[in-house]
Design a protein around this motif. Structure first.
Motif, PDB file in Angstrom:
ATOM      1  N   ILE A  16      36.264 -30.801  61.370  1.00  0.00           N
ATOM      2  CA  ILE A  16      36.684 -32.202  61.196  1.00  0.00           C
ATOM      3  C   ILE A  16      37.308 -32.391  59.811  1.00  0.00           C
ATOM      4  N   ASP A  17      38.493 -32.979  59.794  1.00  0.00           N
ATOM      5  CA  ASP A  17      39.129 -33.383  58.536  1.00  0.00           C
ATOM      6  C   ASP A  17      38.935 -34.898  58.425  1.00  0.00           C
ATOM      7  N   GLN A  18      37.917 -35.313  57.640  1.00  0.00           N
ATOM      8  CA  GLN A  18      37.549 -36.737  57.600  1.00  0.00           C
ATOM      9  C   GLN A  18      38.693 -37.608  57.064  1.00  0.00           C
ATOM     10  N   GLU A  19      39.475 -37.065  56.153  1.00  0.00           N
ATOM     11  CA  GLU A  19      40.599 -37.839  55.606  1.00  0.00           C
ATOM     12  C   GLU A  19      41.611 -38.141  56.721  1.00  0.00           C
ATOM     13  N   ALA A  20      41.866 -37.136  57.551  1.00  0.00           N
ATOM     14  CA  ALA A  20      42.804 -37.331  58.658  1.00  0.00           C
ATOM     15  C   ALA A  20      42.226 -38.288  59.701  1.00  0.00           C
ATOM     16  N   VAL A  21      40.889 -38.252  59.886  1.00  0.00           N
ATOM     17  CA  VAL A  21      40.245 -39.202  60.800  1.00  0.00           C
ATOM     18  C   VAL A  21      40.503 -40.627  60.298  1.00  0.00           C
ATOM     19  N   ARG A  22      40.331 -40.824  58.992  1.00  0.00           N
ATOM     20  CA  ARG A  22      40.564 -42.163  58.413  1.00  0.00           C
ATOM     21  C   ARG A  22      42.013 -42.605  58.617  1.00  0.00           C
ATOM     22  N   TYR A  59      43.892 -41.845  61.132  1.00  0.00           N
ATOM     23  CA  TYR A  59      43.993 -42.327  62.526  1.00  0.00           C
ATOM     24  C   TYR A  59      43.438 -43.738  62.633  1.00  0.00           C
ATOM     25  N   ALA A  60      42.272 -43.971  62.006  1.00  0.00           N
ATOM     26  CA  ALA A  60      41.640 -45.294  62.080  1.00  0.00           C
ATOM     27  C   ALA A  60      42.532 -46.340  61.410  1.00  0.00           C
ATOM     28  N   ASP A  61      43.068 -46.015  60.245  1.00  0.00           N
ATOM     29  CA  ASP A  61      43.951 -46.957  59.529  1.00  0.00           C
ATOM     30  C   ASP A  61      45.243 -47.189  60.303  1.00  0.00           C
ATOM     31  N   TRP A 120      30.112 -42.515  65.003  1.00  0.00           N
ATOM     32  CA  TRP A 120      31.181 -43.108  64.187  1.00  0.00           C
ATOM     33  C   TRP A 120      30.591 -44.133  63.245  1.00  0.00           C
ATOM     34  N   ASP A 121      30.787 -43.883  61.968  1.00  0.00           N
ATOM     35  CA  ASP A 121      30.378 -44.857  60.956  1.00  0.00           C
ATOM     36  C   ASP A 121      31.616 -45.681  60.615  1.00  0.00           C
ATOM     37  N   ALA A 122      31.677 -46.897  61.196  1.00  0.00           N
ATOM     38  CA  ALA A 122      32.892 -47.699  61.065  1.00  0.00           C
ATOM     39  C   ALA A 122      33.109 -48.148  59.621  1.00  0.00           C
ATOM     40  N   GLU A 123      32.007 -48.326  58.903  1.00  0.00           N
ATOM     41  CA  GLU A 123      32.134 -48.801  57.521  1.00  0.00           C
ATOM     42  C   GLU A 123      32.755 -47.718  56.624  1.00  0.00           C
ATOM     43  N   LYS A 124      32.171 -46.516  56.736  1.00  0.00           N
ATOM     44  CA  LYS A 124      32.696 -45.408  55.908  1.00  0.00           C
ATOM     45  C   LYS A 124      33.910 -44.739  56.553  1.00  0.00           C
ATOM     46  N   LYS A 125      34.160 -45.134  57.815  1.00  0.00           N
ATOM     47  CA  LYS A 125      35.218 -44.482  58.609  1.00  0.00           C
ATOM     48  C   LYS A 125      34.985 -42.965  58.624  1.00  0.00           C
ATOM     49  N   GLU A 126      33.801 -42.615  59.058  1.00  0.00           N
ATOM     50  CA  GLU A 126      33.411 -41.201  59.057  1.00  0.00           C
ATOM     51  C   GLU A 126      32.927 -40.787  60.454  1.00  0.00           C
ATOM     52  N   LEU A 127      33.421 -39.645  60.882  1.00  0.00           N
ATOM     53  CA  LEU A 127      33.057 -39.122  62.201  1.00  0.00           C
ATOM     54  C   LEU A 127      31.893 -38.138  62.055  1.00  0.00           C
ATOM     55  N   GLY A 128      30.848 -38.348  62.863  1.00  0.00           N
ATOM     56  CA  GLY A 128      29.716 -37.420  62.847  1.00  0.00           C
ATOM     57  C   GLY A 128      29.718 -36.560  64.096  1.00  0.00           C
ATOM     58  N   LEU A 129      29.143 -35.363  64.016  1.00  0.00           N
ATOM     59  CA  LEU A 129      29.130 -34.454  65.167  1.00  0.00           C
ATOM     60  C   LEU A 129      27.836 -33.656  65.216  1.00  0.00           C
ATOM     61  N   LYS A 130      27.184 -33.707  66.391  1.00  0.00           N
ATOM     62  CA  LYS A 130      26.077 -32.776  66.645  1.00  0.00           C
ATOM     63  C   LYS A 130      26.687 -31.617  67.434  1.00  0.00           C
ATOM     64  N   ALA A 131      26.980 -30.548  66.734  1.00  0.00           N
ATOM     65  CA  ALA A 131      27.732 -29.441  67.352  1.00  0.00           C
ATOM     66  C   ALA A 131      27.016 -28.874  68.572  1.00  0.00           C
ATOM     67  N   GLU A 132      25.683 -28.882  68.539  1.00  0.00           N
ATOM     68  CA  GLU A 132      24.933 -28.281  69.641  1.00  0.00           C
ATOM     69  C   GLU A 132      25.030 -29.119  70.925  1.00  0.00           C
ATOM     70  N   GLU A 133      25.447 -30.369  70.803  1.00  0.00           N
ATOM     71  CA  GLU A 133      25.595 -31.227  71.991  1.00  0.00           C
ATOM     72  C   GLU A 133      27.004 -31.151  72.591  1.00  0.00           C
ATOM     73  N   CYS A 134      27.951 -30.621  71.844  1.00  0.00           N
ATOM     74  CA  CYS A 134      29.356 -30.617  72.290  1.00  0.00           C
ATOM     75  C   CYS A 134      29.528 -29.693  73.497  1.00  0.00           C
ATOM     76  N   ASN A 135      30.191 -30.187  74.545  1.00  0.00           N
ATOM     77  CA  ASN A 135      30.426 -29.326  75.720  1.00  0.00           C
ATOM     78  C   ASN A 135      31.894 -28.922  75.837  1.00  0.00           C
ATOM     79  N   ARG A 136      32.631 -29.014  74.744  1.00  0.00           N
ATOM     80  CA  ARG A 136      34.020 -28.511  74.660  1.00  0.00           C
ATOM     81  C   ARG A 136      34.951 -29.178  75.667  1.00  0.00           C
ATOM     82  N   CYS A 137      34.814 -30.484  75.863  1.00  0.00           N
ATOM     83  CA  CYS A 137      35.694 -31.154  76.838  1.00  0.00           C
ATOM     84  C   CYS A 137      37.092 -31.368  76.287  1.00  0.00           C
ATOM     85  N   MET A 138      37.260 -31.249  74.977  1.00  0.00           N
ATOM     86  CA  MET A 138      38.559 -31.352  74.296  1.00  0.00           C
ATOM     87  C   MET A 138      39.060 -32.790  74.139  1.00  0.00           C
ATOM     88  N   HIS A 139      38.318 -33.804  74.643  1.00  0.00           N
ATOM     89  CA  HIS A 139      38.847 -35.167  74.573  1.00  0.00           C
ATOM     90  C   HIS A 139      39.113 -35.589  73.138  1.00  0.00           C
TER      91      HIS A 139
END
Lengths: 67, 402
Positions: free
Chosen positions: B232-238, B240-242, B262-281
């Motif tokens: 995750i590139d958090q700056e690039a995520v921001r 997209y949000a902006d 998603w922390d809307a205030e900090k505009k930060e994306l969180g990820l629990k990698a072990e839960e990801c099922n690689r759907c690519m969405h």
């Protein structure tokens, strides 16, 4: 290059195919009481020698060339 | 004005789209077989039934696959298509051609066939439509001289196919083109001499987007994936949000496993990698911000394809992660074990997925020496490893557990 045993098996395959219209390799192996991979190799060699051909009717069969 | 001999086919030329009928009519001016093919097709439209018979013996020396017999059942009316066989030519990985090679192919088919081609068939092969039996061997010899080989047909390994992978796609987790090429060359006998109960298809997709549609169309599917975590590139995520992307609604809330936050205030994306099922969405939605992980390989699945004896299947996972690097021996050994079991146990025209359905995944896994894994789920969102207690189900008068 097929060995003597291979030549013998090829001859038996040809002999069997002469008696039937068509056959699956699996069936040939069962009738000749041989392992399927050995029969596959024999049929493969016979196809290269242009002595057998493959017939497709829903699934593929082996038969004597021109029979 | 003379009355048209193909009034029904003429309707297909009236839309705004390019019409194969127009092309065939042009070709028909110098190819009598195409003229008769049009006539027979018009008859089929009128009669509401096809007039091609299927199967029979056609081949080239030493081969059983790659040529499909086509005989007309109205050959007395259309003699130039009494025989109209199809040749399947093994496509180059990624379908890249030089113009010189394309011209060579077309010249060969002008000389020995109808001139009609189909780039490409559903398995990816170059399809050369319409020739007579006596031209098959010379056409094959000319194709060989030009560096082409036939593909699969009948009860054999069908031409392996792959997405364009790393050649044109940034998401490719494996070299799909190299794997496809290697497997094709390794299993020439299985491809050209049909000795199995039925057909067997291998398709390779570079990432879980599965542009090869392998999960639905292949007996053995290879899907590129990663074992570690999405980057995750958090700056690039921001950015997209902006830029107006509603990250919470459009990305995070659509994560099927709830792996994202998603922390809307900090505009930060969180990820629990072990839960990801690689759907690519999420990656597809924010390609500049998210990337697959770095530890890459593939998931191997089995049993896809609409079948004859059972019903349509999607593939099941059999190996959650395989490294998949040249010379791919682990993968090829697995293929050989699968084929041996299928060849030994299947009924005629029974695909490997149907055999597994009939005999059970447990027996299959034991035969090919694979351990059971939690990723082996029969249907998406139907977990065979956990069954709810009746008192835990909503509506049974019991409080739902957290």
């Amino acid at each position: 290059m097929a060995d003597a045993a291979g030549e013998e098996l090829k001859a038996r395959v040809l002999e069997y195919l002469a008696k039937v219209d068509k056959a699956k390799s699996h069936d040939i192996a069962q009738v000749l009481k041989e392992k399927k991979p050995l029969v596959d190799a024999a049929v493969r060699e016979l196809a290269r020698e242009d002595k057998v051909e493959f017939l497709y009717i829903g699934t593929s069969y082996v038969k004597l060339k021109g029979k | 004005m003379a009355e048209s001999r193909t009034p029904l086919l003429d309707e297909l030329e009236k839309g705004p789209w390019p019409s194969f009928i127009t092309d065939m009519k042009k070709l028909a001016q110098r190819k009598p077989a195409v003229q008769d093919a049009l006539g027979q097709l018009e008859m089929s439209y009128r009669d509401k039934k096809g007039h091609w018979k299927h199967g029979g013996i056609v081949g080239v020396r030493g081969y059983g696959g790659g040529v499909i017999g086509r005989y007309s059942d109205v050959g007395n009316v259309f003699p130039n298509v009494a025989e109209f066989h199809t040749m399947r030519v093994n496509q180059p990985s990624g379908w890249f051609y030089t113009t010189e090679k394309l011209r060579q192919l077309c010249d060969i088919w002008e000389a020995y066939g109808s001139g009609l081609t189909n780039f490409h068939g559903s398995t990816g092969d170059i399809i050369l439509l319409g020739t007579v039996t006596q031209n098959l061997q010379p056409a094959f010899d000319a194709l060989s001289e030009a560096g082409f080989d036939l593909g699969g047909s009948g009860s054999d390994l069908r031409t392996p196919s792959a997405c364009v992978g790393p050649a044109r796609c940034e998401w490719a987790c494996i070299d799909t083109l190299e794997l496809c090429h290697d497997v094709t060359n390794t299993f020439q006998d299985e491809l050209h001499r049909p000795m199995w109960p039925y057909k067997f298809k291998i398709k390779v997709a570079g990432c879980p987007n599965d542009c090869a549609a392998a999960v639905a169309r292949a007996d053995l599917s290879v899907i590129g994936t990663w074992r570690d975590s999405i980057r995750i590139d958090q700056e690039a995520v921001r950015e997209y949000a902006d830029g107006g992307l509603d990250v919470g609604r459009a990305v995070v809330h659509k994560c099927p496993t709830g792996a994202l936050s998603w922390d809307a205030e900090k505009k930060e994306l969180g990820l629990k990698a072990e839960e990801c099922n690689r759907c690519m969405h999420c990656i597809n939605m924010m390609p500049r911000a998210l990337r697959p992980g770095v530890e890459r390989g593939a998931t191997i699945l089995i049993g896809g394809k609409a079948t004859i004896l059972q019903t349509a299947f999607l593939s099941w996972v059999i190996v959650p992660f395989m490294k998949l690097e040249p010379p791919y021996e682990e993968f090829k050994d697995l293929l050989r074990r699968i084929w041996e079991w299928w060849d030994e146990n299947a009924k005629t025209r029974e695909r490997v997925g149907e055999l597994i359905y009939r005999k059970g995944m447990r027996e299959f896994l034991k035969a090919v020496g694979l351990p059971p894994a939690p990723q082996m789920v029969f249907r998406p969102r139907a977990n065979p490893y956990y069954f709810w207690w009746s008192e835990e189900l909503e509506g049974n008068g019991h409080k739902e557990q957290g």
